[in-house]
Design an enzyme around this catalytic site. Structure first.
Site, short mmCIF file in Angstrom:
data_model
loop_
_atom_site.label_atom_id
_atom_site.label_comp_id
_atom_site.label_asym_id
_atom_site.label_seq_id
_atom_site.Cartn_x
_atom_site.Cartn_y
_atom_site.Cartn_z
N CYS A 1 1.67 -12.67 2.56
CA CYS A 1 2.46 -13.63 1.77
C CYS A 1 2.80 -14.86 2.60
O CYS A 1 1.94 -15.71 2.80
CB CYS A 1 3.69 -12.94 1.19
SG CYS A 1 4.26 -13.74 -0.30
N HIS B 1 1.63 -8.31 -1.43
CA HIS B 1 2.22 -7.40 -0.43
C HIS B 1 1.57 -6.02 -0.53
O HIS B 1 2.04 -5.17 -1.29
CB HIS B 1 3.72 -7.24 -0.69
CG HIS B 1 4.51 -8.47 -0.42
ND1 HIS B 1 5.13 -8.71 0.79
CD2 HIS B 1 4.79 -9.55 -1.19
CE1 HIS B 1 5.75 -9.87 0.75
NE2 HIS B 1 5.56 -10.40 -0.44
N GLU C 1 1.74 -3.61 1.35
CA GLU C 1 2.57 -2.53 1.91
C GLU C 1 3.26 -1.69 0.85
O GLU C 1 3.52 -0.51 1.06
CB GLU C 1 3.61 -3.08 2.89
CG GLU C 1 4.71 -3.97 2.31
CD GLU C 1 4.36 -5.45 2.29
OE1 GLU C 1 3.15 -5.76 2.26
OE2 GLU C 1 5.28 -6.28 2.28
N1 GLN Z 1 8.52 -17.99 0.89
C1 GLN Z 1 7.19 -17.82 0.41
C2 GLN Z 1 7.08 -18.04 -1.09
O1 GLN Z 1 8.05 -18.03 -1.79
C3 GLN Z 1 6.65 -16.48 0.81
C4 GLN Z 1 7.33 -15.34 0.13
C5 GLN Z 1 7.03 -14.01 0.76
O2 GLN Z 1 6.52 -13.96 1.88
N2 GLN Z 1 7.38 -12.93 0.11
O3 GLN Z 1 5.99 -18.20 -1.60
#
Ligand code: GLN
Length: 562
Positions: A398, A525, A527
């Site tokens: 992300c 994600h 995970e």
């Molecule tokens: N801050 C970034 C976004 O909003 C990444 C978010 C995250 O890593 N969960 O896209």
């Protein structure tokens, strides 16, 4: 529906969640279908706005629910897919009651904690426990309910009262209460102390709930006379006093319960003995023992923002554990506060800066997990650059993927002004931008949350091979910003490949660097869907690459076999 309620006494942080999920595991191993509910008596409607510094990570479900990290434990232990409604908070209950009140559904009556709030809690539990979470049809056999907090907390009172009423209405064969408590050892004499448990059971009974079981946490196994004392003073038969003493890893906990015949006693309490089979926990035994006997480890540099509290990245830590154990390795996670890598830190705290770089250079791979806000971003960019230039296996999750895009734009394309509009709204080269799924002007929540489909663009990439060549993967998301589709063409000239995109082709989901042994960034994600026996493909790839086994693995598994 049969309910197993797990409450906690004496102190928080006793491992109530692990105890409750382990009870679920043992019942599942007896052939029963199990679901679970976590009650969090705090006022927040969900965990979405809670700081990972304070509360640990926010766990994300398929349906986009942002929930307490304990739900992650249930999903991993029971291998189920929960819904946002499986996490009940005071905020959600009050919100539903207040909405009804505004609509006039209470017909002019005075709306009160008892019966309106307590009824709402009971209704919620009854309807959510009926939702199948294991992919089969029809409701589960047993619902494990974990009541967060400690018995006696003011904020959990309405829940205790609702649960007391639920117990009364479902009848004794359908309800089993397990109270988790602490048996400490004090001072020179080294005696196991039962008094704290006695007090907390008394508190519970004063509220109208009598535990059928005690699950006592202790450092060493409980002595026979401690058990006798607890039984006598807490009004729980000695056979129903379970002991969860400290064990080398949490996979031992279901085994510990099985060894004490907890399943038989719980099944007896729930009148399920006749339908259950003897528990099969072979997989758990193998995993617990394998892990205890591992001798080699792999160093993983985790470069993040919240490195003080490891619960802030709990699912990432678990996913690394799952991947490592599949490779017969122990994970050795080296936490690096991203800001310590930055040039400012070299001036202000040179020793810390040197140490952080030393740790990074000594690691076999680098992982940059998700995050929000600009703190530590400069350090993350330096870490991503280091991994790219030195061909160190890299996984960016992300924010970690967005960092890669910024870094490559700056260092390879020479776009000095490349940035995410999250960190600089007026960035001269906005390579990561706000791309809401709904309207840009819409006031409500703009986060892209939950399971979304990623189409793999080619079978000739590491990611496709690790996932065993599917057409698509469904993974969970939690972000607002994304790679700017307008700069994709430029980025691809640097050797970056966007090998996974959403169905519109506009959202970049997976990137890889062609000239690197393992350099993968994902907008999702992975995970959250990793399980002990089924490690997430990309985490596995990272560990395989870190230990020089990736190529051999890909060759052996290229036909899609596991
Ligand atoms: N801050 C970034 C976004 O909003 C990444 C978010 C995250 O890593 N969960 O896209």
């Amino acid at each position: 529906m049969k309910y197993v309620l797990v409450t906690g006494g004496v102190v928080s942080g006793l491992g109530k969640g692990v105890t409750a999920s382990s009870v679920g595991v043992v019942l599942k191993a007896c052939g029963l279908r199990v679901t679970s509910i976590k009650i969090d008596p705090y006022l927040n409607t969900d965990a979405g706005t809670m700081s990972p510094f304070e509360h640990g990570e926010v766990f994300v479900l398929d349906d986009g629910g942002e929930v307490d990290l304990d739900l992650g434990n249930y999903e991993r232990f029971l291998d189920v897919r929960l819904t946002r409604d499986n996490n009940i908070t005071t905020g959600k209950i009050y919100q539903s009651v207040l909405e009804k009140e505004r609509k006039g559904d209470y017909l002019g009556k005075t709306v009160q904690v008892v019966p309106h709030i307590t009824d709402a809690i009971k209704d919620w539990i009854e309807s959510v426990s009926a939702i199948p979470v294991d992919g089969k049809v029809g409701p589960a056999d047993v619902c494990v309910i974990e009541l967060g907090g400690t018995v006696g907390d003011i904020e959990s009172m309405p829940f205790i009262e609702a649960l007391r009423q639920l117990f009364f209405s479902t009848g004794p064969d359908n309800f089993c209460l397990i109270h988790v408590s602490l048996v400490p050892v004090l001072g020179v004499v080294g005696e196991q102390k039962t008094k704290p448990t006695q007090h907390s059971v008394r508190e519970l009974r004063a509220l109208g709930l009598t535990p059928h079981f005690l699950a006592c946490r202790s450092a060493q196994p409980l002595l026979e006379n401690t058990k006798q004392k607890l039984s006598q003073f807490c009004h729980v038969s000695a056979a129903n006093i379970l002991n969860i003493h400290d064990v080398p890893n949490i996979w031992h906990v279901p085994l510990l319960l099985r060894n004490q015949n907890a399943h038989e006693a719980i099944l007896k309490q729930l009148a399920l003995l006749r339908v259950a089979i003897p528990p099969n926990l072979q997989e758990w035994t193998n995993r617990a023992e394998t892990f205890d006997n591992l001798t080699s480890s792999v160093k993983i540099a985790m470069v993040g923002k919240y490195v003080g509290l490891t619960d802030s990245y709990l699912s990432v830590v678990k996913a690394l554990l799952h991947a490592c154990i599949a490779c017969l390795l122990k994970p050795s996670i080296e936490w690096i506060a991203a800001s310590d890598l930055e040039d400012e830190s070299a001036k202000l705290t040179p020793e810390v800066h040197t140490k952080a770089w030393e740790t990074l250079r000594n690691a076999a791979c680098v992982l940059i997990p998700g995050g929000f806000g600009d703190r530590g971003v400069k350090g993350m960019i330096l870490a991503a650059k280091y991994a790219r230039e030195n061909k160190v296996p890299y996984l960016g999750i992300c924010l970690g993927m967005q960092i890669s895009v910024i870094e490559i734009s700056r260092s390879v394309l020479g776009w000095k002004g490349a940035n995410s509009t999250e960190f600089d709204e007026h960035a001269p080269n906005p390579v990561v931008i706000f791309m809401p799924e709904g309207s840009r002007t819409h006031m409500g929540s703009t986060m892209r949350l939950g399971s979304r489909r990623t189409l793999l663009q080619s079978s000739d990439c590491i990611t496709a091979k690790l996932y065993h060549n599917p057409e698509y993967v469904d993974e969970r998301h939690r972000h607002r910003y994304e790679v700017n589709p307008e700069v994709v063409e430029h980025l691809e000239k640097t050797g970056l490949r966007f090998v996974g995109k959403d169905e519109s082709g506009q959202r970049m989901e997976i990137l890889e660097l062609a000239s690197h042994p393992f350099y993968v960034g994902v907008q999702f994600h992975p995970e959250y869907k990793s399980r002990p026996g089924k490690p997430s493909a990309l985490f596995l790839g990272l560990i395989l690459a870190a230990t020089g086994q990736l190529e051999a693995y890909v060759k052996t598994h290229q036909n899609g076999s596991i």
